[in-house]
Design an enzyme around this catalytic site. Structure first.
Site, PDB file in Angstrom:
ATOM      1  N   ARG A 105      30.871 -19.616 -57.512  1.00 29.80           N
ATOM      2  CA  ARG A 105      31.080 -19.238 -56.103  1.00 29.80           C
ATOM      3  C   ARG A 105      30.198 -18.046 -55.811  1.00 29.80           C
ATOM      4  O   ARG A 105      30.356 -16.984 -56.424  1.00 29.80           O
ATOM      5  CB  ARG A 105      32.552 -18.896 -55.846  1.00 29.80           C
ATOM      6  CG  ARG A 105      32.757 -18.200 -54.517  1.00 29.80           C
ATOM      7  CD  ARG A 105      34.206 -18.111 -54.101  1.00 29.80           C
ATOM      8  NE  ARG A 105      34.731 -19.412 -53.773  1.00 29.80           N
ATOM      9  CZ  ARG A 105      35.885 -19.620 -53.148  1.00 29.80           C
ATOM     10  NH1 ARG A 105      36.640 -18.603 -52.803  1.00 29.80           N
ATOM     11  NH2 ARG A 105      36.290 -20.844 -52.874  1.00 29.80           N
ATOM     12  N   HIS A 132      30.844 -26.078 -49.205  1.00 31.37           N
ATOM     13  CA  HIS A 132      32.023 -25.979 -50.079  1.00 31.37           C
ATOM     14  C   HIS A 132      32.407 -27.405 -50.518  1.00 31.37           C
ATOM     15  O   HIS A 132      33.458 -27.933 -50.136  1.00 31.37           O
ATOM     16  CB  HIS A 132      33.163 -25.293 -49.316  1.00 31.37           C
ATOM     17  CG  HIS A 132      34.281 -24.815 -50.180  1.00 31.37           C
ATOM     18  ND1 HIS A 132      34.290 -24.919 -51.554  1.00 31.37           N
ATOM     19  CD2 HIS A 132      35.470 -24.210 -49.850  1.00 31.37           C
ATOM     20  CE1 HIS A 132      35.417 -24.396 -52.026  1.00 31.37           C
ATOM     21  NE2 HIS A 132      36.142 -23.974 -51.013  1.00 31.37           N
ATOM     22  N   GLN A 135      35.926 -28.476 -52.010  1.00 36.92           N
ATOM     23  CA  GLN A 135      37.010 -28.526 -51.031  1.00 36.92           C
ATOM     24  C   GLN A 135      37.024 -29.881 -50.326  1.00 36.92           C
ATOM     25  O   GLN A 135      38.087 -30.467 -50.085  1.00 36.92           O
ATOM     26  CB  GLN A 135      36.819 -27.405 -50.006  1.00 36.92           C
ATOM     27  CG  GLN A 135      37.922 -27.340 -48.966  1.00 36.92           C
ATOM     28  CD  GLN A 135      39.245 -26.864 -49.534  1.00 36.92           C
ATOM     29  OE1 GLN A 135      39.302 -25.829 -50.177  1.00 36.92           O
ATOM     30  NE2 GLN A 135      40.309 -27.615 -49.304  1.00 36.92           N
ATOM     31  N   ASP A 231      39.241 -23.849 -39.929  1.00 34.80           N
ATOM     32  CA  ASP A 231      38.978 -22.872 -40.993  1.00 34.80           C
ATOM     33  C   ASP A 231      38.968 -21.494 -40.330  1.00 34.80           C
ATOM     34  O   ASP A 231      38.901 -21.383 -39.095  1.00 34.80           O
ATOM     35  CB  ASP A 231      37.622 -23.198 -41.660  1.00 34.80           C
ATOM     36  CG  ASP A 231      37.282 -22.273 -42.829  1.00 34.80           C
ATOM     37  OD1 ASP A 231      38.220 -21.651 -43.395  1.00 34.80           O
ATOM     38  OD2 ASP A 231      36.088 -22.169 -43.173  1.00 34.80           O
ATOM     39  N   CYS A 271      41.467 -25.539 -45.342  1.00 34.05           N
ATOM     40  CA  CYS A 271      41.123 -25.238 -46.738  1.00 34.05           C
ATOM     41  C   CYS A 271      41.926 -24.064 -47.280  1.00 34.05           C
ATOM     42  O   CYS A 271      42.107 -23.950 -48.483  1.00 34.05           O
ATOM     43  CB  CYS A 271      39.625 -25.005 -46.863  1.00 34.05           C
ATOM     44  SG  CYS A 271      39.009 -23.593 -45.921  1.00 34.05           S
ATOM     45  N   ARG A 299      42.985 -29.756 -55.038  1.00 32.63           N
ATOM     46  CA  ARG A 299      41.820 -29.065 -55.599  1.00 32.63           C
ATOM     47  C   ARG A 299      41.780 -29.272 -57.109  1.00 32.63           C
ATOM     48  O   ARG A 299      40.721 -29.470 -57.698  1.00 32.63           O
ATOM     49  CB  ARG A 299      41.870 -27.556 -55.277  1.00 32.63           C
ATOM     50  CG  ARG A 299      41.766 -27.213 -53.804  1.00 32.63           C
ATOM     51  CD  ARG A 299      40.402 -27.555 -53.220  1.00 32.63           C
ATOM     52  NE  ARG A 299      39.321 -26.889 -53.924  1.00 32.63           N
ATOM     53  CZ  ARG A 299      38.958 -25.612 -53.745  1.00 32.63           C
ATOM     54  NH1 ARG A 299      39.575 -24.867 -52.847  1.00 32.63           N
ATOM     55  NH2 ARG A 299      37.949 -25.092 -54.428  1.00 32.63           N
TER      56      ARG A 299
HETATM   57  N1  NVA Z   1      34.685 -20.516 -44.615  1.00 29.43           N
HETATM   58  C1  NVA Z   1      35.543 -19.826 -45.544  1.00 29.43           C
HETATM   59  C2  NVA Z   1      36.130 -20.775 -46.536  1.00 29.43           C
HETATM   60  C3  NVA Z   1      37.116 -20.168 -47.497  1.00 29.43           C
HETATM   61  C4  NVA Z   1      37.614 -21.112 -48.534  1.00 29.43           C
HETATM   62  C5  NVA Z   1      34.750 -18.746 -46.259  1.00 29.43           C
HETATM   63  O1  NVA Z   1      33.603 -19.011 -46.657  1.00 29.43           O
HETATM   64  O2  NVA Z   1      35.257 -17.641 -46.415  1.00 29.43           O
HETATM   65  N1   CP Z   2      39.982 -23.005 -50.125  1.00 27.97           N
HETATM   66  C1   CP Z   2      39.519 -22.154 -51.061  1.00 27.97           C
HETATM   67  O1   CP Z   2      38.425 -22.323 -51.588  1.00 27.97           O
HETATM   68  O2   CP Z   2      40.403 -21.166 -51.389  1.00 27.97           O
HETATM   69  P1   CP Z   2      40.080 -19.882 -52.278  1.00 27.97           P
HETATM   70  O3   CP Z   2      39.106 -19.037 -51.502  1.00 27.97           O
HETATM   71  O4   CP Z   2      41.410 -19.220 -52.461  1.00 27.97           O
HETATM   72  O5   CP Z   2      39.488 -20.339 -53.576  1.00 27.97           O
END
Ligand code: NVA
Ligand code: CP
Length: 322
Positions: A105, A132, A135, A231, A271, A299
């Site tokens: 990540r 992502h 997800q 989201d 998500c 997940r």
């Molecule tokens: N769009 C959000 C998704 C979190 C799982 C982010 O990137 O923070």
């Molecule tokens: N949806 C998701 O990726 O959650 P986290 O940021 O908690 O991993």
């Protein structure tokens, strides 16, 4: 034995239609039997690196790799040399000599691409600023489980509302196109997807019998939809824009009035983490149409399926693909 093939999952269209179906079928099998395959028994180590916070991705990959018989080496930015500026290419070549895969990540998509370039094992995008994909696999598994199976994903109409320029919007566009869905994405001017991603999604949708709609009209997006997604309006890394970003999205809030425009049996997914009273009301996310806890739980299964499938490809072991 098939010919070994090194595959990565960096963006949603790294799987084609049939491959996405294979992974989702496998995910449903893992949901029924947590120990269906154990490809990393040994244990073989998988590096799971976080340059941004995480609850679901961290727990699902940690527990998932362990359930696959492997050892999850979880590394945080603050505790790694990567966080002090060690080049991605150097980190990649070190990890590649020890781990059997890397899950990462991070911020820019170029970083996961660089990692993959120097890896002889699969690299998985666990969220970048652009995509992502893990997800989306869990979300589509959830639709399949609520709609009678993976074969029924094709022609489902999905609607995503809110920040239509973020990683989730991009991933619904590409992943939905791969699945052959009718994908609708709605957001305000200034927060619409990159035209190149829309063009890529349109080309893939045309191959798979799906369609793509990008609009600023939330009702047009939701009308008759089978599944509604939203989201956060402020993604990780955008915290400094919090005040600016709290203004343009109100028309895209998923509330009971908007959900009423979708099909009567439409489901709602997010998500997570969710901000009640912002992108979604408590009435919707905590209401009967919401399947967000199934989605979060998936997940685990979807990512175990993905890692197993990638290992199957890398080893030329077809028994791991189904
Ligand atoms: N769009 C959000 C998704 C979190 C799982 C982010 O990137 O923070
Ligand atoms: N949806 C998701 O990726 O959650 P986290 O940021 O908690 O991993």
């Amino acid at each position: 034995m098939a010919t070994p093939e090194l595959r990565h999952m960096l963006r949603d269209d790294d799987l084609n239609h049939e491959e996405q179906k294979q992974v989702l079928e496998l995910a449903i099998k893992f949901h029924k039997d947590r120990f269906y395959h154990r490809p990393f028994a040994g244990p073989q180590g998988i590096a799971v690196i976080f340059d941004k916070p995480s609850t679901r991705t961290r727990s699902s990959f940690s527990i998932g790799v362990a359930e696959l018989g492997g050892y999850p080496l979880v590394i945080d930015k603050s505790g790694s040399q990567l966080g002090r500026g060690e080049p991605v290419a150097d980190t990649a070549r070190v990890l590649d000599r020890m781990a059997y895969g890397v899950v990462w990540r991070t911020f820019g998509q170029d970083r996961v691409e660089e990692m993959a370039k120097y890896s002889t094992h699969p690299v998985v995008n666990a969220l970048t600023d652009e995509f992502h994909p893990c997800q989306i696999l869990a979300d589509f598994q959830t639709i399949a489980e609520h709609r009678g199976g993976v074969d029924n994903l094709k022609n489902q109409t999905i609607a995503y509302l809110g920040d239509a320029a973020n990683n989730m919007a991009n991933s619904y566009l590409l992943g939905g196109a791969v699945a052959g869905m009718n994908v609708r994405v709605a957001g305000p001017y200034g927060y619409l997807p990159d035209p190149q991603i829309v063009a890529d999604a349109e080309a893939i949708a045309a191959e798979n019998g799906g369609s793509i709609l990008v609009t600023t009209d939330p009702k047009e997006a939701v009308a008759g939809a089978d599944c509604v997604f939203t989201d956060t309006w402020v993604s990780m890394g955008e915290e400094a824009e919090y005040a600016v970003r709290s203004k343009p999205f109100w028309d895209y809030q998923v509330n009971a009035d908007l959900m009423a425009q979708a099909k009567d049996d439409a489901i709602f997914q997010h998500c997570l983490p969710a901000y009640r009273g912002k992108e979604v009301t408590a009435e919707v996310i905590d209401g009967p149409q919401s399947v967000v806890w199934d989605e979060a739980g998936n997940r685990l299964h979807a990512q175990k399926a993905l890692l197993t499938w990638l290992a199957g490809k890398a080893r030329g072991d077809e028994s791991l693909l189904a």
